[in-house]
Design a protein around this motif. Structure first.
Motif, PDB file in Angstrom:
ATOM      1  N   ASP A  54       0.823  -1.209   0.000  1.00 50.00           N
ATOM      2  CA  ASP A  54       0.000   0.000   0.000  1.00 50.00           C
ATOM      3  C   ASP A  54       0.855   1.256   0.000  1.00 50.00           C
ATOM      4  N   SER A  55       0.300   2.358   0.520  1.00 44.76           N
ATOM      5  CA  SER A  55       0.995   3.641   0.469  1.00 44.76           C
ATOM      6  C   SER A  55       2.266   3.660   1.309  1.00 44.76           C
ATOM      7  N   ILE A  56       2.302   2.891   2.401  1.00 40.66           N
ATOM      8  CA  ILE A  56       3.530   2.828   3.188  1.00 40.66           C
ATOM      9  C   ILE A  56       4.622   2.131   2.386  1.00 40.66           C
ATOM     10  N   ALA A  57       4.277   1.031   1.744  1.00 40.93           N
ATOM     11  CA  ALA A  57       5.243   0.341   0.891  1.00 40.93           C
ATOM     12  C   ALA A  57       5.709   1.238  -0.249  1.00 40.93           C
ATOM     13  N   ALA A  58       4.789   2.048  -0.781  1.00 40.89           N
ATOM     14  CA  ALA A  58       5.137   2.947  -1.884  1.00 40.89           C
ATOM     15  C   ALA A  58       5.964   4.132  -1.425  1.00 40.89           C
ATOM     16  N   GLY A  59       5.882   4.470  -0.128  1.00 42.87           N
ATOM     17  CA  GLY A  59       6.686   5.572   0.393  1.00 42.87           C
ATOM     18  C   GLY A  59       5.994   6.912   0.413  1.00 42.87           C
ATOM     19  N   LEU A  60       4.654   6.935   0.373  1.00 40.41           N
ATOM     20  CA  LEU A  60       3.927   8.200   0.398  1.00 40.41           C
ATOM     21  C   LEU A  60       4.207   8.934   1.714  1.00 40.41           C
ATOM     22  N   GLY A  61       4.570  10.196   1.601  1.00 45.98           N
ATOM     23  CA  GLY A  61       4.901  10.991   2.776  1.00 45.98           C
ATOM     24  C   GLY A  61       6.372  11.331   2.872  1.00 45.98           C
TER      25      GLY A  61
ATOM     26  N   PRO B  27      25.452  -3.278  -5.216  1.00 48.06           N
ATOM     27  CA  PRO B  27      24.374  -2.365  -5.591  1.00 48.06           C
ATOM     28  C   PRO B  27      23.026  -3.078  -5.498  1.00 48.06           C
ATOM     29  N   VAL B  28      21.959  -2.306  -5.402  1.00 47.96           N
ATOM     30  CA  VAL B  28      20.614  -2.873  -5.268  1.00 47.96           C
ATOM     31  C   VAL B  28      19.691  -2.183  -6.257  1.00 47.96           C
ATOM     32  N   ARG B  29      19.011  -3.000  -7.067  1.00 50.15           N
ATOM     33  CA  ARG B  29      18.012  -2.456  -7.993  1.00 50.15           C
ATOM     34  C   ARG B  29      16.635  -2.560  -7.345  1.00 50.15           C
ATOM     35  N   LEU B  30      16.014  -1.410  -7.142  1.00 54.99           N
ATOM     36  CA  LEU B  30      14.701  -1.344  -6.512  1.00 54.99           C
ATOM     37  C   LEU B  30      13.604  -1.302  -7.566  1.00 54.99           C
ATOM     38  N   ARG B  31      12.609  -2.143  -7.392  1.00 58.98           N
ATOM     39  CA  ARG B  31      11.391  -2.094  -8.198  1.00 58.98           C
ATOM     40  C   ARG B  31      10.208  -1.990  -7.231  1.00 58.98           C
ATOM     41  N   THR B  32       9.431  -0.920  -7.355  1.00 60.78           N
ATOM     42  CA  THR B  32       8.285  -0.696  -6.483  1.00 60.78           C
ATOM     43  C   THR B  32       7.001  -0.993  -7.238  1.00 60.78           C
ATOM     44  N   ALA B  33       6.307  -2.049  -6.818  1.00 62.73           N
ATOM     45  CA  ALA B  33       5.017  -2.392  -7.416  1.00 62.73           C
ATOM     46  C   ALA B  33       3.868  -1.928  -6.542  1.00 62.73           C
ATOM     47  N   ALA B  34       4.179  -1.436  -5.344  1.00 68.78           N
ATOM     48  CA  ALA B  34       3.149  -0.979  -4.410  1.00 68.78           C
ATOM     49  C   ALA B  34       2.370   0.193  -4.993  1.00 68.78           C
ATOM     50  N   VAL B  35       1.093   0.261  -4.650  1.00 68.03           N
ATOM     51  CA  VAL B  35       0.203   1.310  -5.157  1.00 68.03           C
ATOM     52  C   VAL B  35      -0.518   1.952  -3.981  1.00 68.03           C
ATOM     53  N   VAL B  36      -0.513   3.274  -3.948  1.00 67.98           N
ATOM     54  CA  VAL B  36      -1.180   4.015  -2.875  1.00 67.98           C
ATOM     55  C   VAL B  36      -2.664   3.635  -2.833  1.00 67.98           C
ATOM     56  N   GLY B  37      -3.167   3.380  -1.641  1.00 71.02           N
ATOM     57  CA  GLY B  37      -4.578   3.053  -1.453  1.00 71.02           C
ATOM     58  C   GLY B  37      -4.920   1.587  -1.585  1.00 71.02           C
TER      59      GLY B  37
ATOM     60  N   ALA C 125      11.467  -9.938  -1.817  1.00 67.08           N
ATOM     61  CA  ALA C 125      10.311  -9.049  -1.910  1.00 67.08           C
ATOM     62  C   ALA C 125       9.868  -8.676  -0.505  1.00 67.08           C
ATOM     63  N   VAL C 126       9.530  -7.408  -0.330  1.00 68.62           N
ATOM     64  CA  VAL C 126       9.013  -6.915   0.946  1.00 68.62           C
ATOM     65  C   VAL C 126       7.573  -6.488   0.722  1.00 68.62           C
ATOM     66  N   VAL C 127       6.681  -6.999   1.550  1.00 66.89           N
ATOM     67  CA  VAL C 127       5.247  -6.692   1.440  1.00 66.89           C
ATOM     68  C   VAL C 127       4.793  -5.996   2.718  1.00 66.89           C
ATOM     69  N   VAL C 128       4.224  -4.803   2.555  1.00 68.32           N
ATOM     70  CA  VAL C 128       3.623  -4.090   3.681  1.00 68.32           C
ATOM     71  C   VAL C 128       2.221  -3.679   3.257  1.00 68.32           C
ATOM     72  N   VAL C 129       1.220  -4.206   3.947  1.00 66.25           N
ATOM     73  CA  VAL C 129      -0.167  -3.957   3.557  1.00 66.25           C
ATOM     74  C   VAL C 129      -1.071  -4.223   4.765  1.00 66.25           C
ATOM     75  N   GLY C 130      -2.277  -3.675   4.724  1.00 62.54           N
ATOM     76  CA  GLY C 130      -3.235  -3.982   5.788  1.00 62.54           C
ATOM     77  C   GLY C 130      -4.010  -2.793   6.306  1.00 62.54           C
TER      78      GLY C 130
END
Length: 289
Positions: free
Chosen positions: A79-86, A109-119, A141-146
């Motif tokens: 969700d928005s926390i995973a996406a980094g909103l704020g 090095p680390v390649r970041l891919r963000t699939a998280a979507v606000v809301g 993969a890191v999942v933050v949702v709820g």
């Protein structure tokens, strides 16, 4: 002689007192629902949408100049926390914080891919995974949702089952998974009482269901309510952004620090929690396109 008739007790209808009690309970329930609905409206007005609905784009290869070798592939969903909103800068988003922490620990090095979507609710994870390129395989993969499941009153067991399916889909791709369970919404000062207490209880119930489901599917679990909830509650002015709902740069830093040990453990292939996961990929393996 005639037998005396035995008089049986007559069943009487519900007494007036009992009927009154039922009526009072019903009226109380209606009043409570009305109160909660009003408080939810108050919370929405207080929070608003000063941050918009689009998080900063932090997708890139982090620490390429400092480290050599094939980049570690990091995927962030939710969700928005995973996406980094704020976050005020892309380097302060959750994904960027995790990427820099991995790079520092692994000297890669680390390649970041963000699939998280606000809301997003948990039900959106399936679409986030389906949108990935067919040949893409993240190392972790890191999942933050709820949070949105709680505010939209999605039944915890339904959300947990959706999370378990998503973790299974990721592990089927050969990806190690770390799940940050639902944060404690009771830390949100913008939400009035008693709604805040109910939100706290609901978010903790969901987090417990998420933990069981994620572990069954083979993910590592980090309880964010326990790991960072207290500091968010004690220092809300520092931990939350201007909307008093999403983390600030410091809030994302603390959240990333809580998640990072589990992420590094997954990359190393530690046996915890219940099975081995994909080891840190060798530096000479070609990178994903």
């Amino acid at each position: 002689m005639r037998r005396a008739r035995v008089r049986r007790p007559v069943r009487r209808p519900v007494t007036l007192a009992a009927a009154s009690s039922v009526a009072v309970l019903g009226a109380t329930a209606v009043a409570l629902r009305t109160l909660i609905s009003r408080q939810a409206a108050i919370a929405r007005r207080r929070i608003g949408k000063p941050l918009g609905e689009q998080a900063l784009d932090a997708d890139r290869v982090w620490r390429r100049k400092k480290h050599d070798g094939r980049p570690v592939e990091l995927l962030v969903l939710g969700d928005s926390i995973a996406a980094g909103l704020g976050a005020g800068h892309r380097r302060d988003t959750l994904g960027a914080r995790l990427a820099k922490g991995i790079a520092r620990a692994a000297a890669r090095p680390v390649r970041l891919r963000t699939a998280a979507v606000v809301g997003s609710e948990t039900s959106a994870l399936a679409a986030q995974i389906a949108a990935l390129p067919p040949d893409y395989r993240a190392d972790v993969a890191v999942v933050v949702v709820g949070g949105n499941d709680v505010t939209h009153r999605v039944p915890p067991m339904r959300a947990a089952a959706q999370l378990e399916q998503a973790v299974g889909a990721l592990t089927a791709r050969g990806t190690a998974v770390v799940v940050g369970t639902c944060p404690d919404l009771g830390t949100l000062r913008a939400v009035p009482q008693p709604l805040r207490t109910l939100a706290s209880r609901s978010s903790r119930q969901l987090a417990a269901a998420q933990a069981r489901a994620a572990e069954r599917a083979g993910a590592r679990v980090v309880g964010l309510a326990r790991a960072v909830g207290p500091v968010f509650a004690e220092r809300p002015d520092e931990m939350f952004s201007i909307d008093r709902f999403h983390p600030s740069a410091l809030g994302y830093r603390r959240t990333a620090e809580a998640l990072l040990p589990a992420v590094l453990g997954a990359l190393r292939g530690d046996a915890e929690p219940s099975r081995s996961v994909s080891p840190l990929p060798p530096a000479d393996v070609p990178a994903n396109p």
